[in-house]
Write a protein that holds these residues in place. Sequence first.
Motif, PDB file in Angstrom:
ATOM      1  N   LYS A   1     -17.478   9.940 -19.136  1.00 44.11           N
ATOM      2  CA  LYS A   1     -16.040   9.873 -18.632  1.00 44.11           C
ATOM      3  C   LYS A   1     -15.832  10.958 -17.563  1.00 44.11           C
ATOM      4  O   LYS A   1     -14.990  10.566 -16.429  1.00 44.11           O
ATOM      5  N   ALA A   2     -16.335  12.169 -17.809  1.00 45.94           N
ATOM      6  CA  ALA A   2     -16.289  13.312 -16.742  1.00 45.94           C
ATOM      7  C   ALA A   2     -17.371  13.075 -15.524  1.00 45.94           C
ATOM      8  O   ALA A   2     -17.372  13.800 -14.508  1.00 45.94           O
ATOM      9  N   GLY A   3     -17.976  11.839 -15.444  1.00 44.22           N
ATOM     10  CA  GLY A   3     -18.729  11.443 -14.535  1.00 44.22           C
ATOM     11  C   GLY A   3     -20.079  12.357 -14.393  1.00 44.22           C
ATOM     12  O   GLY A   3     -20.703  12.464 -13.388  1.00 44.22           O
ATOM     13  N   VAL A   4     -20.508  13.037 -15.564  1.00 46.79           N
ATOM     14  CA  VAL A   4     -21.626  13.878 -15.653  1.00 46.79           C
ATOM     15  C   VAL A   4     -22.722  12.903 -15.958  1.00 46.79           C
ATOM     16  O   VAL A   4     -22.822  12.106 -16.859  1.00 46.79           O
ATOM     17  N   GLY A   5     -23.922  13.082 -15.123  1.00 46.63           N
ATOM     18  CA  GLY A   5     -24.981  12.434 -15.283  1.00 46.63           C
ATOM     19  C   GLY A   5     -26.134  12.917 -15.740  1.00 46.63           C
ATOM     20  O   GLY A   5     -27.150  12.261 -16.379  1.00 46.63           O
ATOM     21  N   ALA A   6     -25.991  14.195 -16.160  1.00 48.46           N
ATOM     22  CA  ALA A   6     -27.285  14.969 -17.206  1.00 48.46           C
ATOM     23  C   ALA A   6     -26.592  16.151 -17.408  1.00 48.46           C
ATOM     24  O   ALA A   6     -25.913  16.853 -16.981  1.00 48.46           O
ATOM     25  N   LEU A   7     -27.153  16.685 -18.636  1.00 50.88           N
ATOM     26  CA  LEU A   7     -26.877  17.913 -19.219  1.00 50.88           C
ATOM     27  C   LEU A   7     -27.996  18.842 -19.461  1.00 50.88           C
ATOM     28  O   LEU A   7     -29.086  18.402 -19.676  1.00 50.88           O
ATOM     29  N   VAL A   8     -27.584  20.090 -18.921  1.00 52.33           N
ATOM     30  CA  VAL A   8     -28.717  21.465 -19.358  1.00 52.33           C
ATOM     31  C   VAL A   8     -28.192  21.788 -20.475  1.00 52.33           C
ATOM     32  O   VAL A   8     -27.076  22.349 -20.737  1.00 52.33           O
ATOM     33  N   ALA A   9     -28.689  21.774 -21.764  1.00 50.84           N
ATOM     34  CA  ALA A   9     -28.382  22.417 -23.064  1.00 50.84           C
ATOM     35  C   ALA A   9     -29.224  23.661 -23.222  1.00 50.84           C
ATOM     36  O   ALA A   9     -30.489  23.767 -23.277  1.00 50.84           O
ATOM     37  N   VAL A  10     -28.306  24.750 -23.104  1.00 50.34           N
ATOM     38  CA  VAL A  10     -29.171  26.136 -23.632  1.00 50.34           C
ATOM     39  C   VAL A  10     -28.754  26.577 -24.943  1.00 50.34           C
ATOM     40  O   VAL A  10     -27.821  26.670 -25.278  1.00 50.34           O
ATOM     41  N   GLY A  11     -30.177  26.716 -25.570  1.00 52.56           N
ATOM     42  CA  GLY A  11     -29.855  27.111 -27.010  1.00 52.56           C
ATOM     43  C   GLY A  11     -31.154  27.394 -27.642  1.00 52.56           C
ATOM     44  O   GLY A  11     -32.267  27.233 -27.206  1.00 52.56           O
ATOM     45  N   GLY A  12     -30.932  27.509 -29.027  1.00 50.20           N
ATOM     46  CA  GLY A  12     -32.024  27.709 -29.905  1.00 50.20           C
ATOM     47  C   GLY A  12     -32.374  26.496 -30.598  1.00 50.20           C
ATOM     48  O   GLY A  12     -32.071  25.476 -30.165  1.00 50.20           O
ATOM     49  N   ASP A  13     -32.999  26.473 -31.831  1.00 51.85           N
ATOM     50  CA  ASP A  13     -33.578  25.657 -32.665  1.00 51.85           C
ATOM     51  C   ASP A  13     -32.714  24.231 -32.889  1.00 51.85           C
ATOM     52  O   ASP A  13     -32.686  23.307 -32.501  1.00 51.85           O
ATOM     53  N   GLY A  14     -31.516  24.850 -33.311  1.00 52.35           N
ATOM     54  CA  GLY A  14     -30.284  23.841 -33.828  1.00 52.35           C
ATOM     55  C   GLY A  14     -29.936  23.290 -32.345  1.00 52.35           C
ATOM     56  O   GLY A  14     -29.686  22.059 -32.353  1.00 52.35           O
ATOM     57  N   SER A  15     -29.370  23.979 -31.243  1.00 56.98           N
ATOM     58  CA  SER A  15     -28.955  23.482 -30.124  1.00 56.98           C
ATOM     59  C   SER A  15     -29.993  22.428 -29.173  1.00 56.98           C
ATOM     60  O   SER A  15     -29.648  21.250 -28.937  1.00 56.98           O
ATOM     61  N   LEU A  16     -31.173  22.917 -29.549  1.00 61.25           N
ATOM     62  CA  LEU A  16     -32.329  21.881 -28.829  1.00 61.25           C
ATOM     63  C   LEU A  16     -32.512  20.578 -29.766  1.00 61.25           C
ATOM     64  O   LEU A  16     -32.856  19.549 -29.137  1.00 61.25           O
ATOM     65  N   SER A  17     -32.234  20.775 -31.113  1.00 63.66           N
ATOM     66  CA  SER A  17     -32.270  19.394 -32.005  1.00 63.66           C
ATOM     67  C   SER A  17     -31.217  18.484 -31.671  1.00 63.66           C
ATOM     68  O   SER A  17     -31.448  17.314 -31.446  1.00 63.66           O
TER      69      SER A  17
END
Length: 368
Positions: free
Chosen positions: A113-129
């Motif tokens: 909805k916000a027009g986002v085409g891709a996400l960069v997720a920065v984090g540890g084990d939980g965030s990467l899961s």
Amino acid sequence: MAAEIQTIAINTGGGDAPGLNAVIRAVVLAAHNRGWNVVGIRDGYDGILHASEYPDGGIIPLTRASVRGITHLGGTILGTTNHGNPLAFPVTQPDGTIVEIDRSDEIIAALRKAGVGALVAVGGDGSLSIANRLAEKGLRVVGVPKTIDNDLDKTVITFGFDTAVTFATECIDRLHSTAESHRRVMVVEVMGRYAGWIALNSGIAGTADAILIPEIPYDINKVAEKVIWRERSGRKFSIIVVAEGARPKDGDYSVIGREIGRAERLGGAGARVADKLERLTGKETRTVVLGHLQRGGTPTTSDRLLALRFGAAAVRALAEGQSGIMVALDPPDIRYVPLNEVAGRMRCVPTDSDTVLAARDLGISFGD
Ligand code: F6P
């Protein structure tokens, strides 16, 4: 052929680590230099899951100006959280019981909805899961590994680790003078969760006499023997570095908290060792818990550089059409590794590693 990107989102999840702001800056600049817009999700995914609580809507534009002068700052300008996992989001029922629901679809819908085409997720084990699940559901996602604990698989090192080890080493150096002056045993508890990387590296660099790590369950009598041996040879003080996840051969981790939707909180491992050592050696013993001090402050040069490289590489990966991958350090290069090979896996200290062998050669005890 992947769809053209116009806007990407970035978020930071889990415990903060020095270098997060450097990643954010690198992502924003590298994206803007490709003509993309960038938005930041506040506090992990809370900016979406609790959007109504954010006066700014929880998803904010990130311009060049937003990231000016932040490379050297600890923390994260986006905020973070290590609870409220969207894949197992705790919801209290009318009868008081708690059920966990998967809210990942809401995240994907809000980003689209916000027009986002891709996400960069920065984090540890939980965030990467979580990132892996979002990628499996069709969102374009690139992960960036972060944790002071250095316990992520498939990358030689994570940013934040060097700063934590540098700080812990400096603390151990400082404790030497007071330990020697008072002829005491000083027990230093460091973070690291179920991995002993911080304890091992700071303990060796800080010339500790014993290092207790989760990977090598200890016998307290062996640690006491080391202290007594030093006493008899005229060294009237000892420094013992204890990882928060260290455990005795016949015991378990030292846990101070368990809550639904959160990782168990470790604590008290140092005090447990100190208490027993004082009784076994008869020597005055003090405990210092370095705790969250290890996560704060300015990132070291090495962490800044790694964070900037990771951030730039994440945007490069998206520009190349990659998704479902994590950028990883494989010196001298940064490589892409599938997120599903990282999610849910922990990298512990190999007990036959050169670093452990070096410590043993230097006469450092592991209490085994
Ligand atoms: O994972 C990073 C870390 O700092 C661990 O070393 C530690 O066990 C944990 O986070 C502490 O979490 P909290 O910020 O919830 O106390």
